[in-house]
Design an enzyme around this catalytic site. Structure first.
Site, PDB file in Angstrom:
ATOM      1  N   LYS A 106       0.843  -1.210   0.000  1.00  0.00           N
ATOM      2  CA  LYS A 106       0.000   0.000   0.000  1.00  0.00           C
ATOM      3  C   LYS A 106       0.876   1.257   0.000  1.00  0.00           C
ATOM      4  CE  LYS A 106      -4.182  -1.917   0.893  1.00  0.00           C
ATOM      5  NZ  LYS A 106      -5.278  -1.858  -0.023  1.00  0.00           N
ATOM      6  N   LYS A 127      -2.679  -9.610  -8.575  1.00  0.00           N
ATOM      7  CA  LYS A 127      -3.986 -10.102  -8.129  1.00  0.00           C
ATOM      8  C   LYS A 127      -5.120  -9.162  -8.574  1.00  0.00           C
ATOM      9  CE  LYS A 127      -4.478  -7.945  -3.699  1.00  0.00           C
ATOM     10  NZ  LYS A 127      -4.555  -7.872  -2.315  1.00  0.00           N
ATOM     11  N   LYS A 130      -9.578  -4.099  -6.351  1.00  0.00           N
ATOM     12  CA  LYS A 130     -10.405  -2.908  -6.583  1.00  0.00           C
ATOM     13  C   LYS A 130      -9.534  -1.676  -6.789  1.00  0.00           C
ATOM     14  CE  LYS A 130     -12.413  -4.168  -2.169  1.00  0.00           C
ATOM     15  NZ  LYS A 130     -13.513  -4.336  -1.286  1.00  0.00           N
TER      16      LYS A 130
HETATM   17  P1  TYM Z   1     -11.009  -6.949   1.535  1.00  0.00           P
HETATM   18  O1  TYM Z   1     -12.288  -6.207   1.465  1.00  0.00           O
HETATM   19  O2  TYM Z   1      -9.788  -6.326   0.959  1.00  0.00           O
HETATM   20  O3  TYM Z   1     -11.172  -8.386   0.883  1.00  0.00           O
HETATM   21  C1  TYM Z   1     -12.269  -9.216   1.221  1.00  0.00           C
HETATM   22  C2  TYM Z   1     -11.931 -10.673   0.963  1.00  0.00           C
HETATM   23  O4  TYM Z   1     -11.683 -10.888  -0.436  1.00  0.00           O
HETATM   24  C3  TYM Z   1     -10.467 -11.602  -0.604  1.00  0.00           C
HETATM   25  N1  TYM Z   1      -9.859 -11.206  -1.884  1.00  0.00           N
HETATM   26  C4  TYM Z   1      -9.500 -12.088  -2.842  1.00  0.00           C
HETATM   27  N2  TYM Z   1      -9.601 -13.437  -2.918  1.00  0.00           N
HETATM   28  C5  TYM Z   1      -9.144 -14.027  -4.055  1.00  0.00           C
HETATM   29  N3  TYM Z   1      -8.596 -13.353  -5.091  1.00  0.00           N
HETATM   30  C6  TYM Z   1      -8.475 -11.996  -5.065  1.00  0.00           C
HETATM   31  N4  TYM Z   1      -7.942 -11.336  -6.085  1.00  0.00           N
HETATM   32  C7  TYM Z   1      -8.944 -11.313  -3.891  1.00  0.00           C
HETATM   33  N5  TYM Z   1      -8.972 -10.006  -3.525  1.00  0.00           N
HETATM   34  C8  TYM Z   1      -9.543  -9.965  -2.295  1.00  0.00           C
HETATM   35  C9  TYM Z   1      -9.613 -11.170   0.589  1.00  0.00           C
HETATM   36  O5  TYM Z   1      -8.567 -12.088   0.844  1.00  0.00           O
HETATM   37  C10 TYM Z   1     -10.639 -11.124   1.692  1.00  0.00           C
HETATM   38  O6  TYM Z   1     -10.855 -12.406   2.251  1.00  0.00           O
HETATM   39  N6  TYM Z   1      -8.548  -7.525   5.721  1.00  0.00           N
HETATM   40  C11 TYM Z   1      -9.761  -8.100   5.127  1.00  0.00           C
HETATM   41  C12 TYM Z   1     -11.009  -7.590   5.827  1.00  0.00           C
HETATM   42  C13 TYM Z   1     -11.033  -7.947   7.276  1.00  0.00           C
HETATM   43  C14 TYM Z   1     -11.077  -9.261   7.826  1.00  0.00           C
HETATM   44  C15 TYM Z   1     -11.051  -9.103   9.247  1.00  0.00           C
HETATM   45  C16 TYM Z   1     -11.115 -10.531   7.259  1.00  0.00           C
HETATM   46  C17 TYM Z   1     -10.999  -7.070   8.320  1.00  0.00           C
HETATM   47  N7  TYM Z   1     -11.006  -7.762   9.506  1.00  0.00           N
HETATM   48  C18 TYM Z   1     -11.067 -10.201  10.101  1.00  0.00           C
HETATM   49  C19 TYM Z   1     -11.139 -11.647   8.139  1.00  0.00           C
HETATM   50  C20 TYM Z   1     -11.132 -11.467   9.535  1.00  0.00           C
HETATM   51  C21 TYM Z   1      -9.746  -7.817   3.634  1.00  0.00           C
HETATM   52  O7  TYM Z   1      -8.799  -8.138   2.976  1.00  0.00           O
HETATM   53  O8  TYM Z   1     -10.818  -7.245   3.086  1.00  0.00           O
END
Ligand code: TYM
Length: 329
Positions: A113, A194, A197
Protein backbone atom coordinates in the site's frame (compact mmCIF):
# COMPACT_ATOMS: atom_id res chain seq x y z
CA UNK A 1 -20.64 -30.36 21.20
CA UNK A 2 -20.63 -26.61 20.61
CA UNK A 3 -20.24 -25.56 17.00
CA UNK A 4 -16.87 -24.21 15.90
CA UNK A 5 -16.74 -20.46 15.36
CA UNK A 6 -16.02 -18.82 12.01
CA UNK A 7 -15.41 -15.07 11.58
CA UNK A 8 -14.63 -12.90 8.56
CA UNK A 9 -15.23 -9.52 6.97
CA UNK A 10 -15.08 -7.49 3.79
CA UNK A 11 -14.17 -3.79 3.52
CA UNK A 12 -16.78 -1.43 2.04
CA UNK A 13 -14.25 0.37 -0.15
CA UNK A 14 -16.20 0.48 -3.38
CA UNK A 15 -17.29 -2.11 -5.83
CA UNK A 16 -16.87 -5.75 -4.75
CA UNK A 17 -15.37 -7.98 -7.41
CA UNK A 18 -15.22 -11.60 -8.42
CA UNK A 19 -12.07 -12.13 -6.29
CA UNK A 20 -13.97 -11.07 -3.16
CA UNK A 21 -16.83 -13.38 -4.08
CA UNK A 22 -14.87 -16.48 -5.13
CA UNK A 23 -12.04 -16.02 -2.60
CA UNK A 24 -14.20 -15.18 0.40
CA UNK A 25 -17.99 -14.66 0.26
CA UNK A 26 -18.75 -17.94 -1.56
CA UNK A 27 -17.04 -19.74 1.32
CA UNK A 28 -19.00 -17.70 3.90
CA UNK A 29 -22.23 -18.95 2.34
CA UNK A 30 -21.10 -22.58 2.49
CA UNK A 31 -19.83 -22.29 6.06
CA UNK A 32 -22.99 -20.76 7.57
CA UNK A 33 -24.71 -24.16 7.52
CA UNK A 34 -22.12 -25.94 9.62
CA UNK A 35 -20.55 -23.36 11.93
CA UNK A 36 -21.48 -20.54 14.24
CA UNK A 37 -20.61 -17.67 11.93
CA UNK A 38 -19.99 -13.95 12.37
CA UNK A 39 -19.62 -11.95 9.15
CA UNK A 40 -19.18 -8.21 9.24
CA UNK A 41 -18.58 -5.14 7.13
CA UNK A 42 -15.11 -3.88 7.95
CA UNK A 43 -15.76 -0.12 7.90
CA UNK A 44 -12.99 0.63 10.42
CA UNK A 45 -10.52 -1.02 8.08
CA UNK A 46 -12.02 0.84 5.09
CA UNK A 47 -11.03 4.24 6.52
CA UNK A 48 -7.34 3.28 6.67
CA UNK A 49 -7.56 4.66 3.12
CA UNK A 50 -9.44 7.94 2.54
CA UNK A 51 -13.20 7.38 2.00
CA UNK A 52 -15.81 9.94 0.99
CA UNK A 53 -18.09 10.44 4.04
CA UNK A 54 -20.99 11.13 1.64
CA UNK A 55 -20.57 7.70 0.08
CA UNK A 56 -19.39 5.48 2.90
CA UNK A 57 -22.85 4.76 4.37
CA UNK A 58 -24.10 3.69 0.96
CA UNK A 59 -21.07 1.48 0.42
CA UNK A 60 -21.66 -0.22 3.79
CA UNK A 61 -25.28 -1.00 2.92
CA UNK A 62 -24.17 -2.17 -0.52
CA UNK A 63 -21.86 -4.79 1.01
CA UNK A 64 -24.65 -5.86 3.36
CA UNK A 65 -27.08 -6.25 0.45
CA UNK A 66 -24.47 -8.18 -1.53
CA UNK A 67 -23.79 -10.50 1.40
CA UNK A 68 -27.50 -11.29 1.48
CA UNK A 69 -27.84 -11.50 -2.31
CA UNK A 70 -24.94 -13.98 -2.45
CA UNK A 71 -26.80 -16.23 -0.02
CA UNK A 72 -25.95 -15.29 3.56
CA UNK A 73 -29.02 -15.92 5.67
CA UNK A 74 -29.56 -13.86 8.85
CA UNK A 75 -31.33 -16.86 10.39
CA UNK A 76 -28.10 -18.84 10.17
CA UNK A 77 -25.42 -16.20 10.55
CA UNK A 78 -24.70 -13.01 12.48
CA UNK A 79 -24.26 -10.04 10.12
CA UNK A 80 -23.11 -6.70 11.47
CA UNK A 81 -21.07 -3.54 11.01
CA UNK A 82 -17.61 -3.66 12.61
CA UNK A 83 -17.59 -0.08 13.98
CA UNK A 84 -20.80 -0.76 15.94
CA UNK A 85 -19.02 -3.23 18.21
CA UNK A 86 -16.62 -1.12 20.25
CA UNK A 87 -15.04 -4.23 21.79
CA UNK A 88 -13.06 -4.72 18.56
CA UNK A 89 -11.23 -1.44 19.21
CA UNK A 90 -10.72 -2.13 22.90
CA UNK A 91 -9.14 -5.50 22.19
CA UNK A 92 -7.11 -3.99 19.36
CA UNK A 93 -5.42 -1.61 21.80
CA UNK A 94 -4.65 -4.44 24.19
CA UNK A 95 -3.20 -6.63 21.43
CA UNK A 96 -1.20 -3.62 20.26
CA UNK A 97 0.67 -3.63 23.56
CA UNK A 98 1.88 -7.15 22.67
CA UNK A 99 2.91 -6.25 19.11
CA UNK A 100 6.52 -5.42 18.23
CA UNK A 101 6.59 -2.55 15.72
CA UNK A 102 9.12 -4.50 13.63
CA UNK A 103 6.57 -7.23 13.01
CA UNK A 104 4.08 -4.75 11.51
CA UNK A 105 6.85 -3.25 9.38
CA UNK A 106 7.28 -6.60 7.69
CA UNK A 107 3.63 -6.98 6.63
CA UNK A 108 3.39 -7.37 2.85
CA UNK A 109 0.03 -5.61 2.48
CA UNK A 110 1.33 -2.56 4.36
CA UNK A 111 4.46 -2.40 2.24
CA UNK A 112 2.44 -2.76 -0.99
CA UNK A 113 0.00 0.00 0.00
CA UNK A 114 2.84 2.38 0.80
CA UNK A 115 4.46 1.56 -2.52
CA UNK A 116 1.13 2.29 -4.26
CA UNK A 117 1.32 5.77 -2.69
CA UNK A 118 -1.03 5.38 0.28
CA UNK A 119 -0.14 7.72 3.15
CA UNK A 120 1.64 5.77 5.91
CA UNK A 121 -0.90 6.50 8.65
CA UNK A 122 -0.96 4.68 11.99
CA UNK A 123 -4.34 3.04 11.24
CA UNK A 124 -2.96 1.43 8.10
CA UNK A 125 0.14 0.32 10.00
CA UNK A 126 -1.98 -1.19 12.78
CA UNK A 127 -4.43 -2.84 10.31
CA UNK A 128 -3.33 -6.41 11.23
CA UNK A 129 -3.75 -5.70 14.97
CA UNK A 130 -7.36 -4.61 14.52
CA UNK A 131 -7.93 -7.58 12.25
CA UNK A 132 -6.57 -9.91 14.95
CA UNK A 133 -8.96 -8.25 17.43
CA UNK A 134 -11.91 -8.75 15.02
CA UNK A 135 -11.15 -12.45 15.03
CA UNK A 136 -10.13 -13.05 18.64
CA UNK A 137 -13.00 -11.08 20.18
CA UNK A 138 -15.27 -13.93 18.97
CA UNK A 139 -12.63 -16.54 19.85
CA UNK A 140 -12.78 -17.86 16.28
CA UNK A 141 -11.56 -21.29 15.29
CA UNK A 142 -11.35 -20.49 11.60
CA UNK A 143 -11.34 -17.51 9.23
CA UNK A 144 -12.26 -17.81 5.53
CA UNK A 145 -10.09 -15.41 3.50
CA UNK A 146 -8.25 -15.08 0.22
CA UNK A 147 -4.55 -15.87 -0.03
CA UNK A 148 -3.54 -12.20 0.41
CA UNK A 149 -4.78 -12.27 4.02
CA UNK A 150 -2.83 -15.36 5.12
CA UNK A 151 0.02 -13.35 6.61
CA UNK A 152 -2.47 -11.36 8.70
CA UNK A 153 -3.96 -14.64 9.94
CA UNK A 154 -0.51 -15.88 10.89
CA UNK A 155 -0.09 -12.64 12.84
CA UNK A 156 -3.44 -13.23 14.62
CA UNK A 157 -2.24 -16.69 15.67
CA UNK A 158 1.04 -15.31 17.01
CA UNK A 159 -0.70 -12.59 18.99
CA UNK A 160 -3.21 -15.10 20.44
CA UNK A 161 -0.28 -17.21 21.63
CA UNK A 162 1.44 -14.19 23.14
CA UNK A 163 -1.67 -13.11 25.01
CA UNK A 164 -2.18 -16.64 26.35
CA UNK A 165 1.38 -16.94 27.52
CA UNK A 166 1.38 -13.56 29.25
CA UNK A 167 -2.09 -13.57 30.83
CA UNK A 168 -3.17 -17.22 30.86
CA UNK A 169 -5.12 -19.32 28.36
CA UNK A 170 -7.80 -17.24 26.70
CA UNK A 171 -7.76 -17.45 22.90
CA UNK A 172 -7.76 -20.28 20.37
CA UNK A 173 -5.32 -19.94 17.50
CA UNK A 174 -7.55 -19.29 14.48
CA UNK A 175 -6.70 -21.05 11.25
CA UNK A 176 -7.05 -19.52 7.80
CA UNK A 177 -9.53 -21.20 5.48
CA UNK A 178 -8.38 -20.58 1.93
CA UNK A 179 -9.72 -22.46 -1.06
CA UNK A 180 -7.56 -24.68 -3.22
CA UNK A 181 -8.78 -22.85 -6.31
CA UNK A 182 -9.72 -19.17 -6.26
CA UNK A 183 -7.79 -18.06 -3.19
CA UNK A 184 -5.88 -15.66 -5.40
CA UNK A 185 -7.69 -14.59 -8.54
CA UNK A 186 -5.46 -12.61 -10.84
CA UNK A 187 -6.19 -9.46 -12.86
CA UNK A 188 -7.91 -10.10 -16.20
CA UNK A 189 -5.68 -7.48 -17.81
CA UNK A 190 -2.50 -8.68 -16.10
CA UNK A 191 -2.35 -12.20 -14.66
CA UNK A 192 0.88 -11.43 -12.81
CA UNK A 193 -1.01 -9.23 -10.31
CA UNK A 194 -3.99 -10.10 -8.13
CA UNK A 195 -7.47 -8.96 -9.09
CA UNK A 196 -7.99 -5.80 -7.05
CA UNK A 197 -10.40 -2.91 -6.58
CA UNK A 198 -7.44 -0.53 -6.52
CA UNK A 199 -6.39 -1.60 -10.03
CA UNK A 200 -6.01 1.30 -12.48
CA UNK A 201 -8.19 -0.22 -15.21
CA UNK A 202 -11.74 -1.51 -14.60
CA UNK A 203 -10.83 -4.25 -17.11
CA UNK A 204 -8.72 -5.77 -14.30
CA UNK A 205 -11.77 -7.16 -12.54
CA UNK A 206 -15.39 -8.14 -12.92
CA UNK A 207 -17.54 -6.18 -10.50
CA UNK A 208 -20.34 -8.15 -8.87
CA UNK A 209 -22.70 -5.46 -10.15
CA UNK A 210 -21.31 -5.22 -13.70
CA UNK A 211 -24.04 -5.54 -16.35
CA UNK A 212 -24.17 -8.51 -18.73
CA UNK A 213 -22.62 -6.70 -21.71
CA UNK A 214 -19.80 -5.43 -19.54
CA UNK A 215 -19.10 -8.93 -18.18
CA UNK A 216 -19.02 -10.44 -21.69
CA UNK A 217 -16.78 -7.63 -22.94
CA UNK A 218 -14.31 -7.93 -20.04
CA UNK A 219 -13.93 -11.67 -20.59
CA UNK A 220 -13.58 -11.14 -24.36
CA UNK A 221 -10.74 -8.63 -23.92
CA UNK A 222 -9.08 -10.53 -21.03
CA UNK A 223 -5.41 -11.25 -21.68
CA UNK A 224 -4.59 -14.79 -22.85
CA UNK A 225 -1.33 -16.72 -23.16
CA UNK A 226 0.54 -17.75 -26.30
CA UNK A 227 -0.60 -21.01 -27.95
CA UNK A 228 -4.23 -22.07 -28.09
CA UNK A 229 -4.48 -24.97 -25.67
CA UNK A 230 -6.92 -24.70 -22.73
CA UNK A 231 -4.72 -26.18 -20.02
CA UNK A 232 -4.14 -25.36 -16.34
CA UNK A 233 -0.48 -24.46 -15.82
CA UNK A 234 -0.08 -21.42 -13.60
CA UNK A 235 3.61 -20.95 -14.50
CA UNK A 236 3.42 -21.30 -18.26
CA UNK A 237 -0.19 -20.31 -18.84
CA UNK A 238 -1.11 -17.90 -16.01
CA UNK A 239 -3.92 -16.13 -17.89
CA UNK A 240 -5.78 -19.26 -19.05
CA UNK A 241 -5.22 -20.90 -15.66
CA UNK A 242 -6.88 -17.90 -14.00
CA UNK A 243 -9.86 -18.06 -16.38
CA UNK A 244 -10.13 -21.82 -15.80
CA UNK A 245 -10.21 -21.23 -12.02
CA UNK A 246 -13.01 -18.68 -12.44
CA UNK A 247 -15.00 -20.99 -14.71
CA UNK A 248 -14.54 -23.95 -12.40
CA UNK A 249 -15.70 -22.08 -9.29
CA UNK A 250 -18.63 -20.32 -10.90
CA UNK A 251 -19.96 -23.40 -12.69
CA UNK A 252 -18.94 -25.90 -9.95
CA UNK A 253 -17.12 -27.91 -12.60
CA UNK A 254 -13.69 -29.47 -11.94
CA UNK A 255 -10.78 -28.01 -13.92
CA UNK A 256 -9.75 -31.37 -15.52
CA UNK A 257 -13.29 -31.74 -16.86
CA UNK A 258 -13.11 -28.27 -18.36
CA UNK A 259 -9.77 -29.10 -19.96
CA UNK A 260 -11.38 -32.16 -21.51
CA UNK A 261 -14.45 -30.25 -22.66
CA UNK A 262 -12.35 -27.57 -24.39
CA UNK A 263 -9.69 -29.85 -25.85
CA UNK A 264 -9.16 -28.83 -29.48
CA UNK A 265 -11.45 -25.81 -29.10
CA UNK A 266 -9.85 -22.37 -29.14
CA UNK A 267 -9.67 -19.53 -26.61
CA UNK A 268 -12.52 -17.64 -28.28
CA UNK A 269 -15.05 -20.39 -27.74
CA UNK A 270 -13.87 -21.01 -24.17
CA UNK A 271 -14.13 -17.31 -23.35
CA UNK A 272 -17.57 -17.01 -24.92
CA UNK A 273 -18.89 -19.83 -22.73
CA UNK A 274 -17.17 -18.44 -19.63
CA UNK A 275 -18.81 -15.06 -20.29
CA UNK A 276 -22.23 -16.73 -20.42
CA UNK A 277 -21.67 -18.76 -17.25
CA UNK A 278 -20.65 -15.59 -15.42
CA UNK A 279 -23.61 -13.59 -16.75
CA UNK A 280 -25.96 -16.32 -15.58
CA UNK A 281 -24.53 -16.50 -12.05
CA UNK A 282 -24.03 -12.78 -11.53
CA UNK A 283 -27.41 -11.76 -12.95
CA UNK A 284 -29.10 -14.02 -10.44
CA UNK A 285 -27.11 -12.38 -7.59
CA UNK A 286 -27.93 -8.96 -9.06
CA UNK A 287 -31.63 -9.74 -9.19
CA UNK A 288 -31.62 -10.54 -5.47
CA UNK A 289 -29.48 -7.49 -4.81
CA UNK A 290 -31.87 -5.13 -6.58
CA UNK A 291 -34.85 -6.53 -4.71
CA UNK A 292 -33.05 -6.07 -1.37
CA UNK A 293 -31.61 -2.66 -2.16
CA UNK A 294 -35.18 -1.32 -2.39
CA UNK A 295 -35.72 -2.28 1.22
CA UNK A 296 -32.99 -0.47 3.13
CA UNK A 297 -35.00 -0.58 6.36
CA UNK A 298 -34.95 -4.36 6.26
CA UNK A 299 -31.17 -4.42 5.77
CA UNK A 300 -30.66 -1.93 8.61
CA UNK A 301 -32.82 -4.08 10.90
CA UNK A 302 -30.80 -7.21 10.03
CA UNK A 303 -27.58 -5.32 10.84
CA UNK A 304 -29.00 -3.98 14.12
CA UNK A 305 -30.09 -7.44 15.22
CA UNK A 306 -26.69 -8.79 14.16
CA UNK A 307 -24.89 -6.12 16.20
CA UNK A 308 -26.91 -7.04 19.31
CA UNK A 309 -25.97 -10.68 18.89
CA UNK A 310 -22.29 -9.95 18.17
CA UNK A 311 -22.08 -7.64 21.20
CA UNK A 312 -23.12 -10.49 23.49
CA UNK A 313 -20.17 -12.67 22.51
CA UNK A 314 -17.70 -9.78 22.22
CA UNK A 315 -18.80 -8.41 25.61
CA UNK A 316 -18.24 -11.76 27.30
CA UNK A 317 -14.77 -12.10 25.81
CA UNK A 318 -13.84 -8.60 26.92
CA UNK A 319 -14.97 -9.10 30.54
CA UNK A 320 -12.70 -12.09 30.73
CA UNK A 321 -9.83 -10.30 29.00
CA UNK A 322 -10.15 -7.35 31.38
CA UNK A 323 -10.15 -9.66 34.38
CA UNK A 324 -7.09 -11.53 33.13
CA UNK A 325 -5.19 -8.29 32.58
CA UNK A 326 -6.05 -7.05 36.06
CA UNK A 327 -8.31 -4.11 35.19
CA UNK A 328 -10.84 -3.20 37.87
CA UNK A 329 -14.61 -3.47 37.65
P1 TYM B 1 -11.01 -6.95 1.53
O1 TYM B 1 -12.29 -6.21 1.46
O2 TYM B 1 -9.79 -6.33 0.96
O3 TYM B 1 -11.17 -8.39 0.88
C1 TYM B 1 -12.27 -9.22 1.22
C2 TYM B 1 -11.93 -10.67 0.96
O4 TYM B 1 -11.68 -10.89 -0.44
C3 TYM B 1 -10.47 -11.60 -0.60
N1 TYM B 1 -9.86 -11.21 -1.88
C4 TYM B 1 -9.50 -12.09 -2.84
N2 TYM B 1 -9.60 -13.44 -2.92
C5 TYM B 1 -9.14 -14.03 -4.06
N3 TYM B 1 -8.60 -13.35 -5.09
C6 TYM B 1 -8.47 -12.00 -5.07
N4 TYM B 1 -7.94 -11.34 -6.08
C7 TYM B 1 -8.94 -11.31 -3.89
N5 TYM B 1 -8.97 -10.01 -3.52
C8 TYM B 1 -9.54 -9.97 -2.29
C9 TYM B 1 -9.61 -11.17 0.59
O5 TYM B 1 -8.57 -12.09 0.84
C10 TYM B 1 -10.64 -11.12 1.69
O6 TYM B 1 -10.85 -12.41 2.25
N6 TYM B 1 -8.55 -7.53 5.72
C11 TYM B 1 -9.76 -8.10 5.13
C12 TYM B 1 -11.01 -7.59 5.83
C13 TYM B 1 -11.03 -7.95 7.28
C14 TYM B 1 -11.08 -9.26 7.83
C15 TYM B 1 -11.05 -9.10 9.25
C16 TYM B 1 -11.11 -10.53 7.26
C17 TYM B 1 -11.00 -7.07 8.32
N7 TYM B 1 -11.01 -7.76 9.51
C18 TYM B 1 -11.07 -10.20 10.10
C19 TYM B 1 -11.14 -11.65 8.14
C20 TYM B 1 -11.13 -11.47 9.54
C21 TYM B 1 -9.75 -7.82 3.63
O7 TYM B 1 -8.80 -8.14 2.98
O8 TYM B 1 -10.82 -7.24 3.09
Amino acid sequence: MAKEIVVSGVRPTGELHLGNYLGAIKQFVELQDKYKTFFFIADLHAITEPQDPKKLGRQILEVAALYLACGLDPKKTTLFIQSQISEHLELSHILGTLTPVGELNRMTQYKEKIQEGQPANFGLFAYPVLMAADILVYNADAVPVGEDQRQHLEFARTIARKFNSRYGKMFREPKALTQKTGARLMGLDDPSKKMSKSAKSPDNYIGLLDNSDEIRRKIRVAVTDSGREIKYDSDRKPAISNLLSIYSLIANFPIPELEKKYKDRGYAEFKKDLGEVLVQKLSSIQKQYRALAKNQQKIKKILEDGAKEARKTAGKTMSEVRRKIGFLG
